[in-house]
Design a protein around this motif. Structure first.
Motif, PDB file in Angstrom:
ATOM      1  N   MET A  60      20.224  65.413 -33.507  1.00 30.64           N
ATOM      2  CA  MET A  60      21.497  64.723 -33.381  1.00 30.64           C
ATOM      3  C   MET A  60      21.883  64.557 -31.919  1.00 30.64           C
ATOM      4  N   GLY A  61      21.682  65.604 -31.120  1.00 27.88           N
ATOM      5  CA  GLY A  61      22.025  65.530 -29.704  1.00 27.88           C
ATOM      6  C   GLY A  61      21.265  64.435 -28.978  1.00 27.88           C
ATOM      7  N   ARG A  62      19.964  64.321 -29.259  1.00 27.50           N
ATOM      8  CA  ARG A  62      19.168  63.262 -28.635  1.00 27.50           C
ATOM      9  C   ARG A  62      19.627  61.882 -29.104  1.00 27.50           C
ATOM     10  N   ALA A  63      19.826  61.751 -30.429  1.00 32.87           N
ATOM     11  CA  ALA A  63      20.229  60.458 -30.976  1.00 32.87           C
ATOM     12  C   ALA A  63      21.604  60.049 -30.463  1.00 32.87           C
ATOM     13  N   ASP A  64      22.496  61.016 -30.291  1.00 36.18           N
ATOM     14  CA  ASP A  64      23.835  60.742 -29.771  1.00 36.18           C
ATOM     15  C   ASP A  64      23.748  60.081 -28.396  1.00 36.18           C
ATOM     16  N   ARG A  65      22.906  60.644 -27.515  1.00 36.45           N
ATOM     17  CA  ARG A  65      22.746  60.078 -26.174  1.00 36.45           C
ATOM     18  C   ARG A  65      22.034  58.734 -26.215  1.00 36.45           C
ATOM     19  N   HIS A  66      20.963  58.645 -26.986  1.00 34.79           N
ATOM     20  CA  HIS A  66      20.196  57.401 -27.040  1.00 34.79           C
ATOM     21  C   HIS A  66      21.039  56.258 -27.616  1.00 34.79           C
ATOM     22  N   LEU A  67      21.841  56.569 -28.638  1.00 31.53           N
ATOM     23  CA  LEU A  67      22.704  55.542 -29.202  1.00 31.53           C
ATOM     24  C   LEU A  67      23.785  55.146 -28.205  1.00 31.53           C
ATOM     25  N   GLY A  68      24.332  56.116 -27.476  1.00 30.94           N
ATOM     26  CA  GLY A  68      25.315  55.796 -26.442  1.00 30.94           C
ATOM     27  C   GLY A  68      24.756  54.823 -25.416  1.00 30.94           C
ATOM     28  N   LEU A  69      23.498  55.030 -25.007  1.00 29.26           N
ATOM     29  CA  LEU A  69      22.851  54.126 -24.063  1.00 29.26           C
ATOM     30  C   LEU A  69      22.666  52.734 -24.670  1.00 29.26           C
ATOM     31  N   ALA A  70      22.265  52.678 -25.949  1.00 28.51           N
ATOM     32  CA  ALA A  70      22.086  51.383 -26.617  1.00 28.51           C
ATOM     33  C   ALA A  70      23.417  50.645 -26.732  1.00 28.51           C
ATOM     34  N   LEU A  71      24.477  51.364 -27.058  1.00 26.07           N
ATOM     35  CA  LEU A  71      25.799  50.743 -27.170  1.00 26.07           C
ATOM     36  C   LEU A  71      26.258  50.212 -25.813  1.00 26.07           C
ATOM     37  N   ALA A  72      26.018  50.978 -24.759  1.00 23.74           N
ATOM     38  CA  ALA A  72      26.371  50.519 -23.417  1.00 23.74           C
ATOM     39  C   ALA A  72      25.587  49.272 -23.035  1.00 23.74           C
ATOM     40  N   THR A  73      24.306  49.253 -23.382  1.00 18.23           N
ATOM     41  CA  THR A  73      23.480  48.076 -23.095  1.00 18.23           C
ATOM     42  C   THR A  73      24.001  46.850 -23.823  1.00 18.23           C
ATOM     43  N   ALA A  74      24.421  47.035 -25.073  1.00 18.96           N
ATOM     44  CA  ALA A  74      24.985  45.920 -25.843  1.00 18.96           C
ATOM     45  C   ALA A  74      26.229  45.362 -25.151  1.00 18.96           C
ATOM     46  N   VAL A  75      27.099  46.242 -24.655  1.00 15.75           N
ATOM     47  CA  VAL A  75      28.304  45.791 -23.964  1.00 15.75           C
ATOM     48  C   VAL A  75      27.942  45.016 -22.701  1.00 15.75           C
ATOM     49  N   ASN A  76      27.026  45.569 -21.919  1.00 11.56           N
ATOM     50  CA  ASN A  76      26.662  44.913 -20.662  1.00 11.56           C
ATOM     51  C   ASN A  76      26.022  43.544 -20.911  1.00 11.56           C
ATOM     52  N   GLN A  77      25.234  43.436 -21.971  1.00 13.14           N
ATOM     53  CA  GLN A  77      24.659  42.128 -22.303  1.00 13.14           C
ATOM     54  C   GLN A  77      25.741  41.153 -22.753  1.00 13.14           C
ATOM     55  N   LEU A  78      26.694  41.640 -23.537  1.00 20.01           N
ATOM     56  CA  LEU A  78      27.799  40.789 -23.990  1.00 20.01           C
ATOM     57  C   LEU A  78      28.585  40.248 -22.797  1.00 20.01           C
TER      58      LEU A  78
END
Length: 372
Positions: A60-78
Motif C-alpha cells: 500500500m505504501g508503494r502504491a500510495d506514492r506511485h499513484l500520487g506521482l501518476a495523479l500529479a502527472t495527469a494534472v501537469n499534462q492537463l
C-alpha cells in the motif's frame, strides 16, 4: 479567472480522469478534460490491494506514492494542453483510489467503519506546486455517515431543477443515484454494481477490459433464474443511506452465484449482469415517490449503448438522457464534483449531503495540503 482541478479514479480503474473547471457562485463550468491511463503495473497493484492479501502495508505504501506521482502527472499534462500554469489553479481536489470501503451496516458498528483512499496528496502538491485537497470520505464516516456517495450534494447544486424531477445516475464501477425532486430535499445512495461485474466477467472470459457498447451482452439473453439469485443479495433489501464496493460485488460474487446453475453460456452471463445493473438501478428509483422523473446518466456506463437502452425501457414515466443535456459531459461529472468539493473545503463550506450519506449533519470534507 481562477480554476480548480478535480481528479477521479473510480472502482473500474480504467483511467485517471482530470477535469479543469471554473467555479463561480456554485456555477461549475467544465473547461477541459483529460484521461490519463494507468500504468499497467500500478493498475494491477491497486486491484490486488482491493482484496485482503499478504504484505499489505508495504504494498500500500508503494502504491500510495506511485499513484500520487501518476495523479500529479495527469494534472501537469492537463495544464499543458489547457495552456495554464500552476499559479492559475486555486486547488486540486483528489478523490484518490479506494482500496477498502467498510461502512457501518447491520453487522458492523459505527466505530469500526472506515474507508481508505490512497494517492498521496503530499506528492501531488509537491510535484504540481498546487494546493491539494484530499481524504474527503473519512470526516463523513466520523460523523456517522457512509462516506458515500459524495456526489449528490454537487448534483443538487449544478443539476437541480425547480420544475422537473430529475435523477442523476452515476454508473462507474459501482452505481449511485442522486434523487432531485423539484420541490423536496435531495437525497441519494449507492444502488449496487455499475460496470464492475460486466468488466470482471469479460476480462475473465475474453481478456478484454470492458464490453464496448454492451455488444457482448447484447449477443446473449438474460438468464432469469440467475438474475433473481443476484437480486436476492441482502444489500438490495436495505434502505438508504447505503454504500458498497468491490468488497461485495466482484468476480467471486459472480462465480458463487453460478455454482447454483449449469450450462449458462458466457454471453448469457454477460447479458444477465447488464440486466442486473439496470434492474438494481430502476428498482431503487421505483421505491421513491417521484412519479414522473427524467433520468440523466454519467460515468463510464453512460457510454454503454445496451445498458442505456435497457434503462430507457425501464423508465416508463420519463426520459433517459445523459448529463451533457444539463451542461457537463458524462465523462467528467465525477471529477468535476471533487474540484467542487475542494472549493467547498477551502471556503469552509460543508460538502456532504447527510440525507445521502447518513451523517449526523453537514461537514466540511477533506484535508488541505498546501502548495510549496
Amino acid at each position: 479567472m481562477m480554476y480548480y482541478v478535480g481528479l477521479m479514479s473510480g472502482t473500474s480503474l480504467d483511467a485517471i480522469d482530470a477535469a479543469l473547471v471554473h467555479i463561480d457562485d456554485d456555477r461549475c463550468t467544465l473547461k477541459k478534460g483529460l484521461e490519463f491511463p494507468f500504468p499497467n503495473a500500478l493498475r494491477a497493484e491497486l486491484l490486488d490491494l482491493c482484496q485482503p492479501g499478504s504484505d499489505e502495508i508495504e504494498r500500500m505504501g508503494r502504491a500510495d506514492r506511485h499513484l500520487g506521482l501518476a495523479l500529479a502527472t495527469a494534472v501537469n499534462q492537463l495544464l499543458h494542453v489547457a495552456g495554464l500554469a500552476a499559479s492559475d489553479i486555486a486547488a486540486i481536489g483528489s478523490h484518490g483510489q479506494t482500496i477498502r470501503h467498510r461502512p457501518t451496516d447491520g453487522a458492523r458498528a459505527a466505530t469500526d467503519a472506515f474507508s481508505l483512499q490512497i494517492g498521496d496528496p503530499n506528492t501531488i502538491a509537491e510535484h504540481t506546486g498546487i494546493t491539494t485537497v484530499a481524504d474527503f470520505r473519512r470526516r463523513d464516516i466520523a460523523a456517522g455517515g457512509q462516506g458515500a456517495p459524495l456526489v449528490p450534494a454537487f448534483h443538487q447544486t449544478v443539476f437541480g431543477s425547480a420544475n422537473e424531477n430529475r435523477v442523476i445516475i452515476n454508473i462507474g464501477g459501482m452505481a449511485n443515484i442522486s434523487l432531485l425532486p423539484a420541490n423536496r430535499p435531495a437525497h441519494g445512495y449507492d444502488t449496487g454494481p455499475g460496470n464492475v461485474l460486466m468488466d470482471a466477467w469479460i476480462q475473465h472470459r475474453r481478456g478484454e477490459n470492458f464490453d464496448r457498447d454492451g455488444r457482448w451482452a447484447a449477443s446473449g439473453r438474460c438468464h432469469q433464474a440467475l438474475l433473481a439469485k443476484l437480486l436476492d443479495t441482502p444489500f438490495f433489501s436495505v434502505s438508504g443511506p447505503k454504500s458498497t464496493g468491490r468488497e461485495c460485488f466482484n468476480l467471486d460474487f459472480v462465480r458463487e452465484a453460478l455454482t447454483h446453475f449449469s450450462d449458462i453460456s458466457d454471453e448469457d452471463v454477460q447479458a444477465t449482469l447488464l440486466e442486473f445493473t439496470a434492474q438494481s438501478i430502476a428498482q431503487a428509483i421505483a421505491k421513491e415517490d417521484l412519479k414522473e422523473s427524467q433520468w440523466h446518466l454519467c460515468g463510464g456506463g453512460a457510454a454503454n449503448a445496451a445498458l442505456r437502452q435497457r434503462l430507457t425501457e425501464l423508465n416508463t414515466n420519463g426520459s433517459v438522457d445523459d448529463t451533457d443535456a444539463l451542461g457537463i459531459h458524462p465523462d467528467w461529472v465525477e471529477a468535476a464534483a471533487f474540484a467542487w468539493l475542494a472549493m467547498r473545503c477551502l471556503h469552509d463550506l460543508p460538502g456532504n449531503l447527510p440525507s445521502a450519506t447518513g451523517a449526523s449533519g453537514p461537514r466540511i470534507l477533506g484535508g488541505i495540503y498546501p502548495a510549496r
